[in-house]
Design a protein around this motif. Structure first.
Motif, PDB file in Angstrom:
ATOM      1  N   ILE A   2       0.852  -1.183   0.000  1.00 46.18           N
ATOM      2  CA  ILE A   2       0.000   0.000   0.000  1.00 46.18           C
ATOM      3  C   ILE A   2       0.886   1.232   0.000  1.00 46.18           C
ATOM      4  O   ILE A   2       1.781   1.364   0.834  1.00 46.18           O
ATOM      5  CB  ILE A   2      -0.931  -0.008   1.231  1.00 46.18           C
ATOM      6  N   GLU A   7      -3.436   4.849   2.854  1.00 45.86           N
ATOM      7  CA  GLU A   7      -3.820   3.798   3.788  1.00 45.86           C
ATOM      8  C   GLU A   7      -5.283   3.898   4.205  1.00 45.86           C
ATOM      9  O   GLU A   7      -5.989   2.886   4.246  1.00 45.86           O
ATOM     10  CB  GLU A   7      -2.934   3.831   5.057  1.00 45.86           C
ATOM     11  N   SER A   8      -5.753   5.119   4.486  1.00 42.71           N
ATOM     12  CA  SER A   8      -7.145   5.267   4.935  1.00 42.71           C
ATOM     13  C   SER A   8      -8.121   4.912   3.814  1.00 42.71           C
ATOM     14  O   SER A   8      -9.187   4.340   4.075  1.00 42.71           O
ATOM     15  CB  SER A   8      -7.404   6.679   5.463  1.00 42.71           C
ATOM     16  N   GLN A   9      -7.772   5.229   2.578  1.00 39.57           N
ATOM     17  CA  GLN A   9      -8.639   4.871   1.457  1.00 39.57           C
ATOM     18  C   GLN A   9      -8.699   3.352   1.276  1.00 39.57           C
ATOM     19  O   GLN A   9      -9.751   2.793   0.989  1.00 39.57           O
ATOM     20  CB  GLN A   9      -8.143   5.548   0.176  1.00 39.57           C
ATOM     21  N   VAL A  10      -7.570   2.687   1.453  1.00 42.09           N
ATOM     22  CA  VAL A  10      -7.536   1.227   1.334  1.00 42.09           C
ATOM     23  C   VAL A  10      -8.352   0.596   2.457  1.00 42.09           C
ATOM     24  O   VAL A  10      -9.113  -0.345   2.234  1.00 42.09           O
ATOM     25  CB  VAL A  10      -6.083   0.706   1.321  1.00 42.09           C
ATOM     26  N   THR A  11      -8.223   1.133   3.658  1.00 39.75           N
ATOM     27  CA  THR A  11      -8.990   0.618   4.799  1.00 39.75           C
ATOM     28  C   THR A  11     -10.486   0.760   4.537  1.00 39.75           C
ATOM     29  O   THR A  11     -11.264  -0.171   4.785  1.00 39.75           O
ATOM     30  CB  THR A  11      -8.598   1.354   6.095  1.00 39.75           C
ATOM     31  N   LYS A  12     -10.888   1.896   4.003  1.00 36.46           N
ATOM     32  CA  LYS A  12     -12.303   2.116   3.690  1.00 36.46           C
ATOM     33  C   LYS A  12     -12.778   1.117   2.630  1.00 36.46           C
ATOM     34  O   LYS A  12     -13.846   0.523   2.758  1.00 36.46           O
ATOM     35  CB  LYS A  12     -12.505   3.548   3.196  1.00 36.46           C
ATOM     36  N   THR A  14     -11.432  -1.850   1.822  1.00 37.45           N
ATOM     37  CA  THR A  14     -11.407  -3.241   2.284  1.00 37.45           C
ATOM     38  C   THR A  14     -12.418  -3.510   3.391  1.00 37.45           C
ATOM     39  O   THR A  14     -12.604  -4.670   3.769  1.00 37.45           O
ATOM     40  CB  THR A  14      -9.996  -3.659   2.740  1.00 37.45           C
ATOM     41  N   SER A  15     -13.083  -2.485   3.878  1.00 40.10           N
ATOM     42  CA  SER A  15     -14.154  -2.720   4.848  1.00 40.10           C
ATOM     43  C   SER A  15     -15.431  -3.210   4.160  1.00 40.10           C
ATOM     44  O   SER A  15     -16.348  -3.688   4.815  1.00 40.10           O
ATOM     45  CB  SER A  15     -14.443  -1.440   5.648  1.00 40.10           C
ATOM     46  N   HIS A  21      -8.012  -7.495   0.306  1.00 37.82           N
ATOM     47  CA  HIS A  21      -6.643  -7.058   0.034  1.00 37.82           C
ATOM     48  C   HIS A  21      -5.723  -8.152   0.540  1.00 37.82           C
ATOM     49  O   HIS A  21      -5.614  -8.386   1.734  1.00 37.82           O
ATOM     50  CB  HIS A  21      -6.333  -5.734   0.742  1.00 37.82           C
TER      51      HIS A  21
END
Length: 143
Positions: A2, A7-12, A14-15, A21
């Motif tokens: 990543i 990181e925050s966009q990926v977390t959003k 993958t939620s 991921h």
């Protein structure tokens, strides 16, 4: 991996229940993972860096028999409109994915789509590209 700053966009992303991921995997595991795909995605941004990119990932997906949905980042993605949908980000991107899923709901159409995809990939593999390159070099040397 990543990239820093997203990181925050990926977390959003993958939620969501249908987004995964995976950590880096070895090449020998990729075929098994790709067998689970129904559509290959290339959501590149269009910018100076991507404008001249040869979309190798497109040919890799096609070699696996997958149709591809890509953003319009290169003229190469417009070459095979039956198998590669070059679209704008957002709803148009999602709609193109859904259209391929509908086409694949019929097993006969899905098999034909996969074979057409593989045929395009075979015509663009590195052996074909290298052969074309060397043929043209020889032609230039013998006017």
């Amino acid at each position: 991996p990543i990239l820093l700053g997203v990181e925050s966009q990926v977390t959003k992303l993958t939620s969501l229940p249908n987004v995964f991921h995976l950590p880096a995997v070895s090449y020998d595991r990729l075929p098994g993972i790709l067998r689970q795909f129904r559509v290959g995605l290339i959501p590149f941004k269009y910018n100076e860096l991507t404008r001249g990119v040869n979309p190798n990932k497109m040919y890799e997906y096609l070699a696996c028999g997958l149709p591809v949905v890509a953003t319009r980042f290169s003229t190469e993605v417009d070459k095979y409109p039956d198998l590669v949908k070059a679209v704008e980000p957002g709803e148009e991107f999602a709609s193109a994915c859904e259209q391929f899923l509908v086409r694949q709901s019929d097993s006969g159409r899905a098999a034909a789509l996969a074979e057409d995809a593989r045929q395009i990939a075979r015509g663009n593999d590195w052996d074909v590209i290298a052969s074309t390159f060397w043929r043209r070099v020889r032609e230039l040397g013998n006017p």
